[in-house]
Design an enzyme around this catalytic site. Sequence first.
Site, mmCIF file in Angstrom:
data_model
loop_
_atom_site.group_PDB
_atom_site.id
_atom_site.type_symbol
_atom_site.label_atom_id
_atom_site.label_comp_id
_atom_site.label_asym_id
_atom_site.label_seq_id
_atom_site.Cartn_x
_atom_site.Cartn_y
_atom_site.Cartn_z
ATOM 1 N N ASP A 463 0.832 -1.211 0.000
ATOM 2 C CA ASP A 463 0.000 0.000 0.000
ATOM 3 C C ASP A 463 0.864 1.257 0.000
ATOM 4 O OD1 ASP A 463 -2.359 1.471 0.085
ATOM 5 O OD2 ASP A 463 -3.242 0.227 1.652
ATOM 6 N N ASP A 532 -10.723 1.255 -3.467
ATOM 7 C CA ASP A 532 -11.263 0.822 -2.174
ATOM 8 C C ASP A 532 -12.779 0.707 -2.233
ATOM 9 O OD1 ASP A 532 -8.947 0.466 -0.857
ATOM 10 O OD2 ASP A 532 -9.015 2.309 0.321
HETATM 11 C C1 GLA Z 1 -5.791 1.563 2.213
HETATM 12 C C2 GLA Z 1 -6.142 0.427 1.267
HETATM 13 C C3 GLA Z 1 -7.226 -0.408 1.863
HETATM 14 C C4 GLA Z 1 -6.788 -0.951 3.193
HETATM 15 C C5 GLA Z 1 -6.364 0.183 4.101
HETATM 16 C C6 GLA Z 1 -5.733 -0.309 5.376
HETATM 17 O O1 GLA Z 1 -6.836 2.462 2.313
HETATM 18 O O2 GLA Z 1 -6.514 0.936 0.020
HETATM 19 O O3 GLA Z 1 -7.580 -1.460 0.996
HETATM 20 O O4 GLA Z 1 -5.715 -1.837 2.989
HETATM 21 O O5 GLA Z 1 -5.430 1.050 3.475
HETATM 22 O O6 GLA Z 1 -5.337 0.706 6.204
#
Ligand code: GLA
Length: 745
Positions: A463, A532
């Site tokens: 990430d 997301d």
């Molecule tokens: C980001 C990612 C999510 C999740 C969160 C965790 O927003 O895009 O999918 O992994 O971090 O903190």
Amino acid sequence: MTRTTTRTVHLRAAGVSFVVELCDPLPRILHWGEDLGELTGDDLTALSLTAGAAVLNNAIDAPRQFTVWPTEADGWSGTPAHQGHRSGTATTPRVRLTGTDERPGELTVSLRDEGSGLDLALTYRLDASGILSVRTRITRPAAAEDGPRPGPHEAAPYDLTGSTTMLPLPGRAQEILDFTGKWCRERSPQRGRLGHGSHVREVRRGRTGQDAPHLLTVGVPGFGFRKGEVWALHVAWSGNQRWLAERLPEGAGAHSGVLGGGELLAPGEIRLAPGDTYTSPECLFAWSDQGLDGLADRFHDMLRSRPQHPRAVRPLTLNTWEAVYFDHHQDRLLDLADLAAASGVERLVLDDGWFLGRRDDTAGLGDWTVDRTVWPEGLGPLADRVHSHGMQFGLWVEPEMVNLDSRMAREHPEWILGPSAGLGPSARHQYVVNLAHEEAFAYLLESLDALVTEYAIDYLKWDHNRDLHEAVHRAAYGADRPGVHAQTNALYRLIDVLKSRHPALEIESCSSGGGRVDLGILARTDRVWASDCNDPVERQSIQRWTAQLLPPELIGSHVGAPRSHTTGRITDASFRQITALFGHAGIEDDLTARTPDELAALTHWAALYKELRPLLHSGRVVRADLDDETTLLHGVVARDAGSALYCWARLETSAAGQSGRVCLPGLDPGRPYRVRIRSEAGLPLLHQGSGPAWYTAALDGWVPLPGTVLTRAGLPMPTLAPNQALLMEIAVAESLPTAQRDATA
Ligand code: GLA
């Protein structure tokens, strides 16, 4: 200016031609676009004759040329191919051809600018999919030891402030499509007219970004998925970028405009001392006379032909983020793993919340060891349980980031990327680790290596949750230096070294969802997390446009909870499941909260995904041009056009009652097909009484329908209620298994 032509090079592949005339002082681009066929010497002479533009009124007194490296020296008043200076001097490059190198499908032209003392090498490679990649290397040669002592200007570093790779566009390319977006609404298309002037997209986020241009496309007015001639550019880079489409009244030689791109450099970011080389990101140019699907096809072909393209089946994934968030308890996650395995899941990914001090998003980033207060026995019991079910084990990491509330920040504040005057605002409570700091790099590499080794990790969800601002390397006396270029290369190196130590490790590029979707990161990762947002209404559009560049097997797509966590919208399981099918599918939901019936439905869908993924992950992506924008028809058609799977989806109600006859894209009109409705993921709610007749019949099994009806006359489609989708399978009659053929006889 007199020109001496030595030869003309013609690269051809997959219906595309690229023709460069190697003339002195500078080669010029004669053509990029449709295949010109075999060209004789006379043909090339004719092409060369037509490459000179008229001399205009009140303009330079020589015919304009579009060279491989346009600058003011050719009378070019558009964006220059490169800009820079040596302590305020050497600002007007005069570049000359010094050599060429030809290999199959590839041409390198070497150029020299005497004024700045720079050597340039442009490498054009036309691959088998018809994509033309261009990479530029700009070198300041090392001074000869016995040469004359350089004067003060010659000794100064050369500050490169920009380098743009450009290819020509014809006058009929007048409409632009590129993309914008935000968190949970990535790759939102925007269209407009290309007039005179520059359409410039600058990415200054230090990452590709949720609003990335993605694929800058210019085409004939009205181009669509299946129609129109289009020219497109992708800058394969995960740092700052510059993309442009530009037209000047005087044209670009005999051409009308240009498409160009490169890295966006901060002032002073690239200072070339003797012996230094700058290598630009790769710019990928694609042409098609078959609209956006034609372009997508070329990119998918190119990606699928890479040696590192993931070839093992794409495992059905369960990601724990929307299932448990930070609420990590070993027993709860073991139960989730058991339920996942029973539902057909093949990979479980433990998301954020497992490492030191990470009880919420304000602390812990940087401390990549397991938090024993939450996981007293470490991650071993979970990893073992996952592996014992035959599933792969994945783990979330965000190596480039640090919370100030972490051991890393307390012990190594010097590892944080930011000015010596002090850090600016945090974003999601976090800052950026300077990966170009050798100690920080080594710490991250060893931490990740140790985790992958200890837990036999199969997959990392990598990430990156903030833009880079004031991304400078701190130095004494405020002598901070820009750092995005070095950061991007260090990231690539970190992943490359980690993967060389663990060749079977797969990595997902996630960046607050779909904020790092580019072919630079994808040269070393195995899929992207597209967004997301798991809401299928949004996902239909996000996946449709992510697939403009990436084939479905590289696009993570998960079934979320009935009520979307990011939009609050409630949708039916069938719509969520059919939408998630058209990618690398997974689940992002707390299975312990699902009823036995819901789990059974999910298990059926999991089996359907496994049955269909060989087609979904190898076929051609097709999308229909429909008048009603709230209805989508998209699918994947086998490369031999012998089978296909289509999704017919509706996002809103329509004023029209009948959906009318709709032509299915990508099939062969000359072949006998059969159609059936796949109901394993459920059937859609209709916004009509019943029928059409073929649909009613196809609910019960295969219905023979010839290719001409499917592709030319069109199928009258049922009108769905909003937020519903229908899954249609097509097979060529002779390819049906015998039992099914008999049943339809
Ligand atoms: C980001 C990612 C999510 C999740 C969160 C965790 O927003 O895009 O999918 O992994 O971090 O903190």
